[in-house]
Design an enzyme around this catalytic site. Structure first.
Site, PDB file in Angstrom:
ATOM      1  N   GLY A  92       0.754  -1.216   0.018  1.00  0.00           N
ATOM      2  CA  GLY A  92      -0.054  -0.024   0.051  1.00  0.00           C
ATOM      3  C   GLY A  92       0.722   1.201  -0.012  1.00  0.00           C
ATOM      4  O   GLY A  92       0.180   2.368   0.318  1.00  0.00           O
ATOM      5  N   HIS A  99       9.009   5.827   5.183  1.00  0.00           N
ATOM      6  CA  HIS A  99       8.299   6.744   6.071  1.00  0.00           C
ATOM      7  C   HIS A  99       7.664   5.454   7.337  1.00  0.00           C
ATOM      8  O   HIS A  99       7.190   4.538   6.733  1.00  0.00           O
ATOM      9  CB  HIS A  99       7.201   7.649   5.736  1.00  0.00           C
ATOM     10  N   LEU A 100       7.711   5.600   8.383  1.00  0.00           N
ATOM     11  CA  LEU A 100       6.834   5.031   9.369  1.00  0.00           C
ATOM     12  C   LEU A 100       5.511   5.830   9.607  1.00  0.00           C
ATOM     13  O   LEU A 100       5.729   7.129   9.892  1.00  0.00           O
ATOM     14  CB  LEU A 100       7.681   4.900  10.905  1.00  0.00           C
ATOM     15  N   HIS A 101       4.382   5.335   9.638  1.00  0.00           N
ATOM     16  CA  HIS A 101       3.118   5.841  10.142  1.00  0.00           C
ATOM     17  C   HIS A 101       3.172   5.625  11.496  1.00  0.00           C
ATOM     18  O   HIS A 101       2.988   4.328  11.912  1.00  0.00           O
ATOM     19  CB  HIS A 101       2.001   5.149   9.469  1.00  0.00           C
TER      20      HIS A 101
HETATM   21  P1  5GP Z   1       1.927   5.509   2.124  1.00  0.00           P
HETATM   22  O1  5GP Z   1       0.631   5.239   1.302  1.00  0.00           O
HETATM   23  O2  5GP Z   1       3.176   5.534   1.173  1.00  0.00           O
HETATM   24  O3  5GP Z   1       2.128   4.345   3.351  1.00  0.00           O
HETATM   25  O4  5GP Z   1       1.741   6.891   2.889  1.00  0.00           O
HETATM   26  C1  5GP Z   1       1.905   7.919   2.215  1.00  0.00           C
HETATM   27  C2  5GP Z   1       1.146   9.150   3.416  1.00  0.00           C
HETATM   28  O5  5GP Z   1       1.783  10.316   3.120  1.00  0.00           O
HETATM   29  C3  5GP Z   1      -0.442   9.197   3.267  1.00  0.00           C
HETATM   30  O6  5GP Z   1      -0.788   8.919   4.436  1.00  0.00           O
HETATM   31  C4  5GP Z   1      -0.519  10.561   2.838  1.00  0.00           C
HETATM   32  O7  5GP Z   1      -1.648  11.136   3.373  1.00  0.00           O
HETATM   33  C5  5GP Z   1       0.805  11.382   3.068  1.00  0.00           C
HETATM   34  N1  5GP Z   1       1.140  12.165   2.413  1.00  0.00           N
HETATM   35  C6  5GP Z   1       1.212  12.310   0.920  1.00  0.00           C
HETATM   36  N2  5GP Z   1       1.474  13.616   0.376  1.00  0.00           N
HETATM   37  C7  5GP Z   1       1.841  14.477   1.439  1.00  0.00           C
HETATM   38  C8  5GP Z   1       2.324  15.806   1.852  1.00  0.00           C
HETATM   39  O8  5GP Z   1       2.501  16.550   1.030  1.00  0.00           O
HETATM   40  N3  5GP Z   1       2.189  16.024   3.125  1.00  0.00           N
HETATM   41  C9  5GP Z   1       1.794  15.311   4.192  1.00  0.00           C
HETATM   42  N4  5GP Z   1       1.958  15.932   5.472  1.00  0.00           N
HETATM   43  N5  5GP Z   1       1.594  14.174   3.975  1.00  0.00           N
HETATM   44  C10 5GP Z   1       1.540  13.606   2.900  1.00  0.00           C
END
Ligand code: 5GP
Ligand code: ZN
Length: 113
Positions: A92, A99-101
């Protein structure tokens, strides 16, 4: 390419984000589209596309400890929280900068979708 990477731009201050914590080559900022009352992203400031590209276990340990410190500072450590690293398409991942959520402030469900 790092120059086009949205999280590299946030790390460079070229696009705005709500910063939570910085230092030691890491940065924590709030997710633009939060999925929980606390939703913070923890990144290395140097570009790595995904967990698959992170060769240094010290960096990985540092990121995890950093996320734990943010959890404490956000006041969610005792109730609990979740740390997630989405990796590549099946995981996903949509932003290809490691990055870590850090998610918390509500009960989490299991299994994840
Ligand atoms: P992934 O789906 O790759 O695990 O998570 C990417 C995350 O980055 C998503 O939760 C999305 O909301 C966040 N995100 C994407 N673009 C930006 C941005 O420009 N600024 C911030 N603060 N978050 C972002
Ligand atoms: Zn990047």
């Amino acid at each position: 390419m790092p120059g086009a990477c949205v999280f590299c731009k946030i790390a460079a201050g070229e696009i705005p984000a709500t910063m939570v914590k910085g230092g030691d080559g890491m940065l924590a900022f709030r997710d633009l589209n939060p999925q929980a009352p606390t939703h913070v992203l923890v990144i290395p400031t140097d570009h790595l596309a995904s967990l698959n590209d992170a060769k240094d276990p010290r960096l990985l340990g540092g990121l995890l400890a950093f996320a734990r410190e943010v959890a404490r500072a956000e006041g969610i450590a005792e109730r609990g929280y979740r740390v997630v690293v989405n990796t590549n398409p099946d995981g996903g991942q949509t932003v290809f900068h490691l990055h870590l959520h850090l998610l918390g402030g509500r009960p989490m469900k299991w299994p994840p979708g």
